[in-house]
Design a protein around this motif. Structure first.
Motif, PDB file in Angstrom:
ATOM      1  N   MET A  92       0.825  -1.207   0.000  1.00  0.00           N
ATOM      2  CA  MET A  92       0.000   0.000   0.000  1.00  0.00           C
ATOM      3  C   MET A  92       0.863   1.263   0.000  1.00  0.00           C
ATOM      4  O   MET A  92       0.601   2.219  -0.734  1.00  0.00           O
ATOM      5  N   GLN A  93       1.934   1.257   0.801  1.00  0.00           N
ATOM      6  CA  GLN A  93       2.824   2.416   0.851  1.00  0.00           C
ATOM      7  C   GLN A  93       3.498   2.640  -0.502  1.00  0.00           C
ATOM      8  O   GLN A  93       3.604   3.774  -0.982  1.00  0.00           O
ATOM      9  N   ALA A  94       3.961   1.554  -1.122  1.00  0.00           N
ATOM     10  CA  ALA A  94       4.633   1.679  -2.418  1.00  0.00           C
ATOM     11  C   ALA A  94       3.668   2.187  -3.484  1.00  0.00           C
ATOM     12  O   ALA A  94       4.015   3.055  -4.286  1.00  0.00           O
ATOM     13  N   LEU A  95       2.444   1.667  -3.512  1.00  0.00           N
ATOM     14  CA  LEU A  95       1.459   2.110  -4.496  1.00  0.00           C
ATOM     15  C   LEU A  95       1.127   3.587  -4.313  1.00  0.00           C
ATOM     16  O   LEU A  95       1.057   4.352  -5.279  1.00  0.00           O
ATOM     17  N   GLN A  96       0.948   4.003  -3.071  1.00  0.00           N
ATOM     18  CA  GLN A  96       0.626   5.408  -2.812  1.00  0.00           C
ATOM     19  C   GLN A  96       1.802   6.310  -3.172  1.00  0.00           C
ATOM     20  O   GLN A  96       1.616   7.392  -3.731  1.00  0.00           O
ATOM     21  N   CYS A  97       3.021   5.853  -2.863  1.00  0.00           N
ATOM     22  CA  CYS A  97       4.219   6.644  -3.177  1.00  0.00           C
ATOM     23  C   CYS A  97       4.375   6.837  -4.680  1.00  0.00           C
ATOM     24  O   CYS A  97       4.816   7.891  -5.135  1.00  0.00           O
ATOM     25  N   CYS A  98       3.992   5.803  -5.453  1.00  0.00           N
ATOM     26  CA  CYS A  98       4.169   5.836  -6.912  1.00  0.00           C
ATOM     27  C   CYS A  98       2.881   6.207  -7.649  1.00  0.00           C
ATOM     28  O   CYS A  98       2.777   5.973  -8.851  1.00  0.00           O
ATOM     29  N   GLN A  99       1.915   6.779  -6.934  1.00  0.00           N
ATOM     30  CA  GLN A  99       0.628   7.145  -7.546  1.00  0.00           C
ATOM     31  C   GLN A  99      -0.012   5.959  -8.272  1.00  0.00           C
ATOM     32  O   GLN A  99      -0.565   6.087  -9.351  1.00  0.00           O
ATOM     33  N   PHE A 100       0.123   4.765  -7.691  1.00  0.00           N
ATOM     34  CA  PHE A 100      -0.489   3.526  -8.175  1.00  0.00           C
ATOM     35  C   PHE A 100       0.032   3.111  -9.549  1.00  0.00           C
ATOM     36  O   PHE A 100      -0.653   2.438 -10.305  1.00  0.00           O
ATOM     37  N   ASN A 101       1.277   3.503  -9.874  1.00  0.00           N
ATOM     38  CA  ASN A 101       1.932   3.002 -11.079  1.00  0.00           C
ATOM     39  C   ASN A 101       2.559   1.653 -10.733  1.00  0.00           C
ATOM     40  O   ASN A 101       3.497   1.568  -9.939  1.00  0.00           O
ATOM     41  N   MET A 102       2.020   0.580 -11.318  1.00  0.00           N
ATOM     42  CA  MET A 102       2.436  -0.762 -10.934  1.00  0.00           C
ATOM     43  C   MET A 102       3.898  -1.046 -11.279  1.00  0.00           C
ATOM     44  O   MET A 102       4.589  -1.772 -10.555  1.00  0.00           O
ATOM     45  N   ALA A 103       4.391  -0.490 -12.381  1.00  0.00           N
ATOM     46  CA  ALA A 103       5.789  -0.723 -12.764  1.00  0.00           C
ATOM     47  C   ALA A 103       6.731  -0.102 -11.738  1.00  0.00           C
ATOM     48  O   ALA A 103       7.686  -0.733 -11.273  1.00  0.00           O
ATOM     49  N   GLN A 104       6.462   1.157 -11.370  1.00  0.00           N
ATOM     50  CA  GLN A 104       7.315   1.821 -10.391  1.00  0.00           C
ATOM     51  C   GLN A 104       7.206   1.152  -9.027  1.00  0.00           C
ATOM     52  O   GLN A 104       8.207   0.964  -8.334  1.00  0.00           O
ATOM     53  N   ALA A 105       5.990   0.768  -8.636  1.00  0.00           N
ATOM     54  CA  ALA A 105       5.799   0.147  -7.327  1.00  0.00           C
ATOM     55  C   ALA A 105       6.544  -1.182  -7.241  1.00  0.00           C
ATOM     56  O   ALA A 105       7.151  -1.501  -6.213  1.00  0.00           O
ATOM     57  N   SER A 106       6.508  -1.987  -8.311  1.00  0.00           N
ATOM     58  CA  SER A 106       7.204  -3.277  -8.282  1.00  0.00           C
ATOM     59  C   SER A 106       8.707  -3.080  -8.165  1.00  0.00           C
ATOM     60  O   SER A 106       9.384  -3.815  -7.441  1.00  0.00           O
ATOM     61  N   ARG A 107       9.242  -2.051  -8.867  1.00  0.00           N
ATOM     62  CA  ARG A 107      10.682  -1.779  -8.749  1.00  0.00           C
ATOM     63  C   ARG A 107      11.025  -1.302  -7.347  1.00  0.00           C
ATOM     64  O   ARG A 107      12.067  -1.665  -6.788  1.00  0.00           O
ATOM     65  N   LEU A 108      10.166  -0.468  -6.761  1.00  0.00           N
ATOM     66  CA  LEU A 108      10.408   0.042  -5.415  1.00  0.00           C
ATOM     67  C   LEU A 108      10.420  -1.090  -4.395  1.00  0.00           C
ATOM     68  O   LEU A 108      11.225  -1.092  -3.465  1.00  0.00           O
ATOM     69  N   LEU A 109       9.548  -2.080  -4.587  1.00  0.00           N
ATOM     70  CA  LEU A 109       9.463  -3.217  -3.671  1.00  0.00           C
ATOM     71  C   LEU A 109      10.487  -4.305  -3.968  1.00  0.00           C
ATOM     72  O   LEU A 109      10.654  -5.236  -3.186  1.00  0.00           O
ATOM     73  N   GLY A 110      11.154  -4.215  -5.128  1.00  0.00           N
ATOM     74  CA  GLY A 110      12.160  -5.208  -5.486  1.00  0.00           C
ATOM     75  C   GLY A 110      11.587  -6.536  -5.925  1.00  0.00           C
ATOM     76  O   GLY A 110      12.208  -7.587  -5.736  1.00  0.00           O
ATOM     77  N   ILE A 111      10.373  -6.507  -6.499  1.00  0.00           N
ATOM     78  CA  ILE A 111       9.742  -7.737  -6.984  1.00  0.00           C
ATOM     79  C   ILE A 111       9.319  -7.527  -8.438  1.00  0.00           C
ATOM     80  O   ILE A 111       9.308  -6.402  -8.929  1.00  0.00           O
ATOM     81  N   THR A 112       8.954  -8.624  -9.112  1.00  0.00           N
ATOM     82  CA  THR A 112       8.509  -8.501 -10.493  1.00  0.00           C
ATOM     83  C   THR A 112       7.072  -8.001 -10.526  1.00  0.00           C
ATOM     84  O   THR A 112       6.328  -8.098  -9.545  1.00  0.00           O
ATOM     85  N   ARG A 113       6.664  -7.488 -11.659  1.00  0.00           N
ATOM     86  CA  ARG A 113       5.305  -6.975 -11.790  1.00  0.00           C
ATOM     87  C   ARG A 113       4.265  -8.085 -11.644  1.00  0.00           C
ATOM     88  O   ARG A 113       3.265  -7.901 -10.944  1.00  0.00           O
ATOM     89  N   PRO A 114       4.472  -9.270 -12.279  1.00  0.00           N
ATOM     90  CA  PRO A 114       3.499 -10.343 -12.052  1.00  0.00           C
ATOM     91  C   PRO A 114       3.361 -10.714 -10.567  1.00  0.00           C
ATOM     92  O   PRO A 114       2.265 -11.006 -10.100  1.00  0.00           O
TER      93      PRO A 114
END
Length: 459
Positions: A415-437
């Motif tokens: 939730m924090q990553a999504l909010q930080c990245c304005q719900f951009n899934m590509a940016q959020a996955s990179r921020l969390l260090g996981i793949t988009r799938p």
């Protein structure tokens, strides 16, 4: 970082040939028509797309391909589109470039040329992404060095941004290692004094008998060894900002002299009788409870009111919801680049350890642990052991379900990553260090809505 490529081609044989042109560090998705291409576009969010204009049901023409091109430009405007055409279809290539495609490639397939064109597109996408990150500060703040996604820390940063353009004297309080000096520098960098000096002095690190001359300067001959006059830190910061770190440890005798400076804005050098006017903004910081120091008689109450026209109380890392994992990811990325290990990622047990550890040393402790882990990690995954952390600190509690703790921590971090990245899934996955799938699977698992309009849990 894994690069993502979407190949839109209706010929299965050509699909296969194009797929094998690229190395394993490129994640490739294939689509044979408009509908499957749009589905892959949403799931993969590719940086580069190769688009054959001849798609069914108009495989012999280009109408379906141009419709898909318009869809991609609308849904993924940052993606680099390489239009694939036949030898006799140059006018379609020109039209596609005019619509917004970044490049074109003509059949028949030549693996070397195709690889060159695609890699050039990836490089362009990377340069544009880096430029956007520098411009928009993807860490959620406009303050250099501060990475934050929690509401607690973002509130501090928003307050700082409002205070910075003014000249009010500011006191920054908080535990050691929470980033007080970075915030002080942020006050300076975002002020009209940004191009002037930023002078800092640690009041706890300098012996009492030297601190006065360091702050206020001295005249030649004022004491043994004073062979020439010297400006103090206050004068050195003239026109800029003076940062007094650990102000709570300033000796009482100097507190009176500092109070006079704050009231009159003049400096009396040691051994001089000529006051020197100084224009400086003062920012102070301390890890101590100034109110307790006042009660014990170790700090002047009148000085406290002078230095705390605005107070920023920086929360400890353990009190910043979700910040620990976001900061750790940022540190792993930057330290990995410095140490030539750019593709490191945290394992599941490391994520659990980071989110449950109390971090008594705050960000400073985290820097040390992530730096050690960057050096010690085997392969591409950083484990809790590499960080010298345990996912459950202290005595075990029979009522504590570690799986539930991990799931709560994962959900909070997502939730924090999504909010930080304005719900951009590509940016959020990179921020969390996981793949988009993986991120899509986790949002489905925890029933997290992935749009900014409805960020609550799905019912």
């Amino acid at each position: 970082m894994t690069r993502r490529l979407l190949i839109v081609e209706d010929d299965p044989g050509l699909q296969s040939q194009m797929r094998w042109c690229f190395s394993d560090d490129i994640e490739v998705a294939l689509a044979a028509d408009r509908e499957s291409a749009l589905t892959a576009l949403r799931r993969l969010e590719p940086e580069v797309i190769t688009l054959d204009l001849g798609l069914p049901p108009d495989a012999g023409g280009a109408t379906e391909g141009f419709k898909l091109l318009e869809d991609i430009l609308r849904l993924a405007p940052m993606a680099k589109i390489i239009v694939v055409t036949g030898r006799e279809e140059k006018e379609n290539a020109v039209k596609a470039i005019g619509m917004g495609a970044s490049d074109f490639y003509q059949k028949p397939l030549d693996a070397d040329i195709l690889t060159f064109v695609v890699n050039r597109a990836f490089r362009l996408a990377e340069l544009e992404r880096d430029n956007r990150e520098l411009s928009s500060h993807r860490n959620g703040t406009n303050i250099k060095g501060i990475v934050a996604a929690s509401s607690q820390m973002l509130t501090i940063c928003r307050t700082l941004e409002k205070v910075a353009p003014t000249d009010v004297t500011t006191l920054i309080t908080g535990e050691t290692g929470t980033g007080k000096e970075l915030l002080a520098r942020g006050l300076h960098d975002l002020s009209q004094r940004a191009d002037k000096p930023f002078a800092t002095i640690n009041c706890a690190a300098i012996p009492e008998n030297l601190l006065e001359s360091e702050l206020f300067g001295f005249e030649k001959g004022s004491f043994t060894g004073a062979t020439q006059s010297k400006k103090g830190k206050i004068e050195s910061a003239n026109g800029g900002t003076l940062f007094l770190d650990e102000i709570g440890d300033m000796p009482m005798a100097l507190q009176a002299k500092l109070l006079r400076f704050l009231q009159e804005r003049v400096v009396d050098r040691v051994g001089s009788v000529k006051p020197i006017p100084v224009d400086v903004r003062v920012v102070c910081a301390t890890h101590r409870d100034v109110r307790q120091l006042i009660d014990s008689g170790d700090f002047r109450e009148d000085l406290y009111y002078r230095i705390s026209e605005i107070t920023l109380d920086v929360p400890a890392l353990r009190d910043r919801d979700g910040d620990a994992l976001v900061i750790a990811q940022s540190l792993l990325k930057s330290l990995g680049k410095q140490m030539d290990r750019p593709n490191l990622a945290f394992s599941e047990d490391a994520v659990a350890a980071i989110t449950t550890h109390p971090w008594p040393g705050n960000v400073r402790e985290m820097i040390n642990k992530v730096k050690r882990a960057t050096i010690m990690a085997d392969g591409k995954r950083v484990t809790a052991a590499d960080l010298e952390l345990s996912s459950g600190d202290g005595e075990a509690d029979d009522t504590l379900n570690l799986r539930q703790v991990r799931e709560r921590a994962e959900r909070a971090a997502i939730m924090q990553a999504l909010q930080c990245c304005q719900f951009n899934m590509a940016q959020a996955s990179r921020l969390l260090g996981i793949t988009r799938p993986t991120l899509y699977n986790l949002t489905d698992k925890y029933r997290i809505e992935t749009s900014a309009e409805s960020p609550e849990v799905r019912q």
